[in-house]
Scaffold this active site. Sequence first.
Site, PDB file in Angstrom:
ATOM      1  N   PHE A 125      -1.386 -55.313  75.424  1.00 47.31           N
ATOM      2  CA  PHE A 125      -1.748 -55.375  76.837  1.00 47.31           C
ATOM      3  C   PHE A 125      -2.497 -54.084  77.153  1.00 47.31           C
ATOM      4  CE2 PHE A 125       0.472 -58.227  80.171  1.00 47.31           C
ATOM      5  CZ  PHE A 125       0.021 -59.370  79.552  1.00 47.31           C
ATOM      6  N   GLN A 243      -2.532 -52.802  93.214  1.00 42.68           N
ATOM      7  CA  GLN A 243      -3.268 -53.069  91.986  1.00 42.68           C
ATOM      8  C   GLN A 243      -4.144 -54.310  92.130  1.00 42.68           C
ATOM      9  OE1 GLN A 243      -1.415 -54.535  88.071  1.00 42.68           O
ATOM     10  NE2 GLN A 243      -1.862 -52.376  87.657  1.00 42.68           N
ATOM     11  N   HIS A 245      -6.094 -56.884  89.898  1.00 43.11           N
ATOM     12  CA  HIS A 245      -6.224 -57.388  88.534  1.00 43.11           C
ATOM     13  C   HIS A 245      -7.701 -57.660  88.269  1.00 43.11           C
ATOM     14  CE1 HIS A 245      -5.548 -59.735  84.921  1.00 43.11           C
ATOM     15  NE2 HIS A 245      -4.267 -59.405  84.950  1.00 43.11           N
ATOM     16  N   LEU A 259      -4.641 -65.989  89.016  1.00 44.76           N
ATOM     17  CA  LEU A 259      -4.698 -65.070  87.895  1.00 44.76           C
ATOM     18  C   LEU A 259      -5.222 -65.729  86.613  1.00 44.76           C
ATOM     19  CD1 LEU A 259      -3.935 -62.155  87.104  1.00 44.76           C
ATOM     20  CD2 LEU A 259      -1.745 -63.044  86.331  1.00 44.76           C
ATOM     21  N   GLU A 262      -3.897 -61.334  81.661  1.00 43.51           N
ATOM     22  CA  GLU A 262      -4.340 -60.244  80.799  1.00 43.51           C
ATOM     23  C   GLU A 262      -4.192 -60.607  79.319  1.00 43.51           C
ATOM     24  OE1 GLU A 262      -3.233 -55.525  80.337  1.00 43.51           O
ATOM     25  OE2 GLU A 262      -3.464 -56.448  82.311  1.00 43.51           O
ATOM     26  N   ARG A 293      -5.782 -51.438  84.123  1.00 41.45           N
ATOM     27  CA  ARG A 293      -6.274 -52.473  85.033  1.00 41.45           C
ATOM     28  C   ARG A 293      -7.199 -51.910  86.106  1.00 41.45           C
ATOM     29  NH1 ARG A 293      -0.908 -56.367  85.906  1.00 41.45           N
ATOM     30  NH2 ARG A 293      -1.110 -57.427  83.904  1.00 41.45           N
ATOM     31  N   HIS A 357      -3.313 -58.098  93.123  1.00 37.00           N
ATOM     32  CA  HIS A 357      -2.338 -58.662  92.199  1.00 37.00           C
ATOM     33  C   HIS A 357      -0.926 -58.109  92.348  1.00 37.00           C
ATOM     34  CE1 HIS A 357      -0.718 -60.503  88.650  1.00 37.00           C
ATOM     35  NE2 HIS A 357      -0.570 -59.353  88.002  1.00 37.00           N
ATOM     36  N   ARG A 392       0.153 -49.890  87.787  1.00 35.61           N
ATOM     37  CA  ARG A 392       1.185 -50.504  86.950  1.00 35.61           C
ATOM     38  C   ARG A 392       0.634 -50.910  85.607  1.00 35.61           C
ATOM     39  NH1 ARG A 392       2.673 -55.613  85.741  1.00 35.61           N
ATOM     40  NH2 ARG A 392       1.403 -56.631  87.335  1.00 35.61           N
TER      41      ARG A 392
END
Length: 583
Positions: A125, A243, A245, A259, A262, A293, A357, A392
């Site tokens: 990730f 955040q 995304h 979404l 990721e 991100r 996100h 995050r």
Amino acid sequence: MQVRAPGYDHFTTDVLIIGAGAAGLRAAIELSRGGVDTLVVGKSRHGDAHTIWAAGGVNASLGTRDPEDSPDIHAADTIGEGHYVTDPQAVAKLAYEAPERIRELQDWGCRFSLTEDGEIDQRYFGAQSFRRTCFAGDRTGEAMLSTLVEKAKDISVPYRENVYITKLLTASPDSGGHVNGAAGYDLKTGRRLLFSARAVVIAAGGLTSLYERSSSRRNENNGDAMALAYDAGAALRDMEFVQFHPTGMVQPEEMAGMLVTEAVRGEGGRLYNAEGERFMEHYSPDHMELDARDVVARANYREIQAGRGVEGDAVLLDISHRDADYIKERLPKMYEQFSSLGVDITREPMKVSPTAHYAMGGIKVDFDTMQSTVRGLYTIGEATAGVHGANRLGGNSLAETVVFGKVLGEYLTGNLDSLPRSNPDEAEVARHFADLDALGASKGEHDPNELVSELRRLVWDHAGIVRTEKGLDEGLRKLAGLKEKADSLDVVGGSGDLEQALNLRSMLTASEAILRGARLREESRGAHHREDFELEDPDWQKTILCAPGVEGMQLWNEPIGEIPQKIQKALDEDYSLDYHHLE
């Protein structure tokens, strides 16, 4: 215990948990196993919580793929990508306890994807030094939640669906002023509901539905968790850190913002602009699409703003260079999601654009007890602040739910006797239900649905991916006008209109906290990017808190705690993702 009183139903329990996602259920399981009378309430049917939308994976330093990984390095990655405004003790607890929680879920039947040797598999990730993201295809949140739901059912955890909590109730000051219950109503029947409890736990998610484009469902994550706590006098923390995304859907309109996990980039997905250029080579040549991100989201944003986007204000995410069977095995949900729209991701790219996100900000808590700044009020999950700092790390949100759900459950099981038993004040309850009745019958000038849409555009435009002093000031001015309009709402039909009116009230509170925090923080740090203060300022390595004051919302700063020595050592050793394993 339930008592049917005139005009409302009254429930009594030791611990009331508001929110039935992974965090709330993990806490309830721990409490019930400890013999604590617990009631979980949620807006939706049991098992239908926002957790299921967390698709790509959950972090734990198991070392399956990369044995050199460790909890210290996991914590270092979290603090580094949180831009050094995380709560270091909370991060340590997350990193050290996540492996046990993941193995526990597997023991309870969670069907994680496995290696050929039968170990829990792990993938890359963004911004992680090693492969530590455990997964169940690209349905990880769904797999975790279904496991927790079944476990909760096995031990008969009480649950009530279709409950909208509208107010936290507190004992009188001479009784300690602690939170001792909540009021709300049944979304289907409209029946008023009163809950008495020795402790109330907020596990009701975040606030990204404040934005015009978000990865949340429209009726979830609207800031009501934060607004409930704030209205009860609790402090909020780091609300400016939201955040975005990098990859949300853009078409069709009803799916805009949904979404694109990721995991697509974790499995080797590449980003291209309209000119066919793999543009992350300019923004992050070392980490490419798997940088943090905030970095990738701003890169996508800037490509679109520069006119190098494709139709629909988007860029292209392409995984088609991977084997088709591999894609279908590792990304089954994404394959199905785009196939339903006539897009075969094994052959062609996906259109994507940044989407709101996750809220790093939320309710301030003590991470040893999970108690807020108000006695008797506890918080877990995305509603809390401090674990993620300014940005995050993907995969940490699901880990947070089960780690701190367990922490809270253990603490309250052993310390519930320190909280007094008391019933909410009957006069306060009567006033609140009268206010609800009045709001539901109001025939003012403004449709709450229209004001919610206007607020979402305001927050997207003025507190979005890139911010400025001028834009934030304008946003606060417009927000004041929306507040005035919200004093005259036209709520003319059933519980749906009342629900949206209540959502609006929560959204106004949460939006103000974001705008004011972003205005105060005169630097760029993580997901908070100020075009007029583009550098990270060491003097701003501190947290911003806000709480209700005599003259409205009051803001102040507090320092960040000291990083544990073992984690500092891992930071100093400067581990880094080797992206090119994917090439």
